[in-house]
Design an enzyme around this catalytic site. Structure first.
Site, PDB file in Angstrom:
ATOM      1  N   LYS A 114       0.830  -1.208   0.000  1.00  0.00           N
ATOM      2  CA  LYS A 114       0.000   0.000   0.000  1.00  0.00           C
ATOM      3  C   LYS A 114       0.863   1.255   0.000  1.00  0.00           C
ATOM      4  CE  LYS A 114      -4.044  -2.061   2.214  1.00  0.00           C
ATOM      5  NZ  LYS A 114      -4.869  -2.136   3.422  1.00  0.00           N
ATOM      6  N   LYS A 197      -8.590 -11.105  -7.845  1.00  0.00           N
ATOM      7  CA  LYS A 197      -9.714 -11.395  -6.948  1.00  0.00           C
ATOM      8  C   LYS A 197     -10.702 -10.237  -6.973  1.00  0.00           C
ATOM      9  CE  LYS A 197      -8.572  -9.709  -2.441  1.00  0.00           C
ATOM     10  NZ  LYS A 197      -9.052  -9.811  -1.119  1.00  0.00           N
ATOM     11  N   LYS A 200     -12.896  -4.453  -3.656  1.00  0.00           N
ATOM     12  CA  LYS A 200     -13.503  -3.121  -3.656  1.00  0.00           C
ATOM     13  C   LYS A 200     -12.550  -2.102  -4.249  1.00  0.00           C
ATOM     14  CE  LYS A 200     -12.174  -1.960   1.101  1.00  0.00           C
ATOM     15  NZ  LYS A 200     -11.867  -3.273   1.673  1.00  0.00           N
TER      16      LYS A 200
HETATM   17  P1  ADP Z   1     -11.283  -6.083  -0.402  1.00  0.00           P
HETATM   18  O1  ADP Z   1     -10.269  -7.120  -0.820  1.00  0.00           O
HETATM   19  O2  ADP Z   1     -12.405  -5.950  -1.344  1.00  0.00           O
HETATM   20  O3  ADP Z   1     -10.606  -4.783  -0.047  1.00  0.00           O
HETATM   21  P2  ADP Z   1     -11.263  -6.671   2.391  1.00  0.00           P
HETATM   22  O4  ADP Z   1      -9.797  -6.728   2.284  1.00  0.00           O
HETATM   23  O5  ADP Z   1     -11.883  -5.577   3.200  1.00  0.00           O
HETATM   24  O6  ADP Z   1     -11.912  -6.645   0.934  1.00  0.00           O
HETATM   25  O7  ADP Z   1     -11.759  -8.069   2.900  1.00  0.00           O
HETATM   26  C1  ADP Z   1     -12.766  -8.306   3.840  1.00  0.00           C
HETATM   27  C2  ADP Z   1     -12.896  -9.795   3.978  1.00  0.00           C
HETATM   28  O8  ADP Z   1     -13.387 -10.360   2.751  1.00  0.00           O
HETATM   29  C3  ADP Z   1     -11.575 -10.525   4.240  1.00  0.00           C
HETATM   30  O9  ADP Z   1     -11.807 -11.584   5.156  1.00  0.00           O
HETATM   31  C4  ADP Z   1     -11.161 -11.053   2.904  1.00  0.00           C
HETATM   32  O10 ADP Z   1     -10.366 -12.226   2.998  1.00  0.00           O
HETATM   33  C5  ADP Z   1     -12.503 -11.366   2.253  1.00  0.00           C
HETATM   34  N1  ADP Z   1     -12.431 -11.205   0.811  1.00  0.00           N
HETATM   35  C6  ADP Z   1     -12.185 -10.055   0.138  1.00  0.00           C
HETATM   36  N2  ADP Z   1     -12.212 -10.246  -1.184  1.00  0.00           N
HETATM   37  C7  ADP Z   1     -12.490 -11.562  -1.367  1.00  0.00           C
HETATM   38  C8  ADP Z   1     -12.667 -12.391  -2.530  1.00  0.00           C
HETATM   39  N3  ADP Z   1     -12.577 -11.891  -3.756  1.00  0.00           N
HETATM   40  N4  ADP Z   1     -12.945 -13.698  -2.358  1.00  0.00           N
HETATM   41  C9  ADP Z   1     -13.048 -14.214  -1.113  1.00  0.00           C
HETATM   42  N5  ADP Z   1     -12.894 -13.511   0.011  1.00  0.00           N
HETATM   43  C10 ADP Z   1     -12.620 -12.188  -0.092  1.00  0.00           C
HETATM   44 NA    NA Z   2      -7.989  -6.242   0.795  1.00  0.00          NA
END
Ligand code: ADP
Ligand code: NA
Length: 330
Positions: A114, A197, A200
């Site tokens: 980041k 993956k 957001k």
């Molecule tokens: P993002 O990756 O969208 O920023 P976060 O990092 O806030 O989301 O993740 C919140 C939760 O959702 C975590 O436990 C993360 O492992 C899970 N998660 C996020 N994206 C995915 C995905 N594409 N598939 C499965 N689990 C996910």
């Molecule tokens: Na993330």
């Protein structure tokens, strides 16, 4: 209760959670509250490590809580709260900051990624010590297991290391947690770029299925999912990442095995698979959205649930055990 304690947090995001958040995390939380002593929190203090609009963050924190409730997180079965409502998180975080070495914090790969994107002047010190706050979040509750994605494993290791250091300096006080990567958690990929993956922070959200999207918007995203030039519906993440992703979603939403789904689509092209996944999602998401909107519409009830989660008289556990959070006060 004799049950292992789990603790997990999720950041409030400006919009709603996406399908990856649900199938990879939130759905597991709902399952774990049946078998574990579960603590779940909306981590708004983690969210402010990057710039946030205050009014928007307040709204998205409520939306996050409403979505957890709508997904089946049940305050009668677990403890659900907002991180900033429990001031001890930041109190213990300071102590942990002083026990964490600059070098070890500097090795956190999420921070390095980041910070590399944002540059030193665009990166807050809070982002640097984010894993230390996370350590405090976990250690405060004597959590045994921390359900996380693979990308968070390093932070749980740091939690163990600083927790161990606290214990050897001040006496055995803190429970050292293990990372727990739920077997059933599905990993969901971007519908437009199945090599990434679903996230957001994707540059375009055309391939991101937001849970609160209007149903016709999400249906269109499924129908226009990127597949490959082939014709056979087969699970093969290397050669057919787009089709495999749709099969994963299908299987996760129905509990039907991927093999059975492949069989069902024998001799069919990708179109019918996309349509059926879109319909399955629509059937699941409609009652979910209705529940979320009910919680959002009844703000007094939502406030009461969150206040109760933050105020249980046995929180925080370190105080109940007779340990003051300021270790110099013995
Ligand atoms: P993002 O990756 O969208 O920023 P976060 O990092 O806030 O989301 O993740 C919140 C939760 O959702 C975590 O436990 C993360 O492992 C899970 N998660 C996020 N994206 C995915 C995905 N594409 N598939 C499965 N689990 C996910
Ligand atoms: Na993330």
């Amino acid at each position: 209760t004799g049950r292992l304690r789990v603790l997990s947090g999720i950041q409030p995001t400006a919009g709603s959670f996406h399908l990856g958040n649900y199938l990879g995390a939130v759905r597991e939380w709902v399952a774990l509250q049946e078998t574990h002593d579960a603590f779940y929190m909306v981590v708004d203090l983690h969210a402010i490590t990057i710039p946030q609009d205050p009014a928007e963050l307040r709204a998205s924190t409520r939306l996050a809580a409403a979505q957890l409730l709508g997904a089946g997180v049940d305050p009668a079965r677990c403890t659900l709260f907002v991180q900033s409502h429990v001031p001890e998180h930041t109190q213990l975080a300071w102590v942990m900051n002083c026990l964490t070495r600059f070098g070890e914090a500097s090795r956190m790969t999420q921070f390095k990624d980041k910070a590399a994107k944002q540059g030193a002047e665009g990166t807050s010190v809070g982002l640097f010590t984010y894993p230390v706050l996370q350590a405090a979040d976990i250690l405060l509750y004597h959590a045994n297991q921390v359900p996380v994605g693979e990308d968070q494993r390093q932070h749980v290791e740091l939690t163990r290391d600083v927790g161990q250091r606290f214990n050897s300096l001040y006496g055995e006080t803190l429970t050292l947690p293990d990372a727990y990567i739920p077997k059933a958690a599905a990993k969901i990929y971007d519908l437009q770029d199945p090599s990434a993956k679903m996230s957001k922070s994707a540059t375009s959200d055309k391939g991101v299925v937001w849970l609160m999207d209007e149903p016709k918007v999400s249906a269109k995203k499924f129908r226009s999912a990127v597949t490959d030039a082939g014709t056979e519906v087969r699970y093969d993440p290397e050669a057919k990442p787009g089709v495999s992703n749709l099969l994963t979603v299908y299987s996760a939403l129905t509990g039907i095995s991927v093999g059975e789904i492949e069989e069902k689509f024998t001799g069919q092209l990708y179109g019918p698979l996309k349509v059926e996944v879109a319909e399955l999602f629509a059937d699941w998401v409609a009652p979910f959205r209705a529940r979320v909107n009910e919680f959002l519409d009844d703000s007094a009830q939502l406030d009461a649930i969150l206040a109760e989660g933050a105020a249980k008289d046995w929180l925080p556990l370190l105080m109940v055990d007779g340990h003051d959070l300021d270790p110099t006060m013995g």
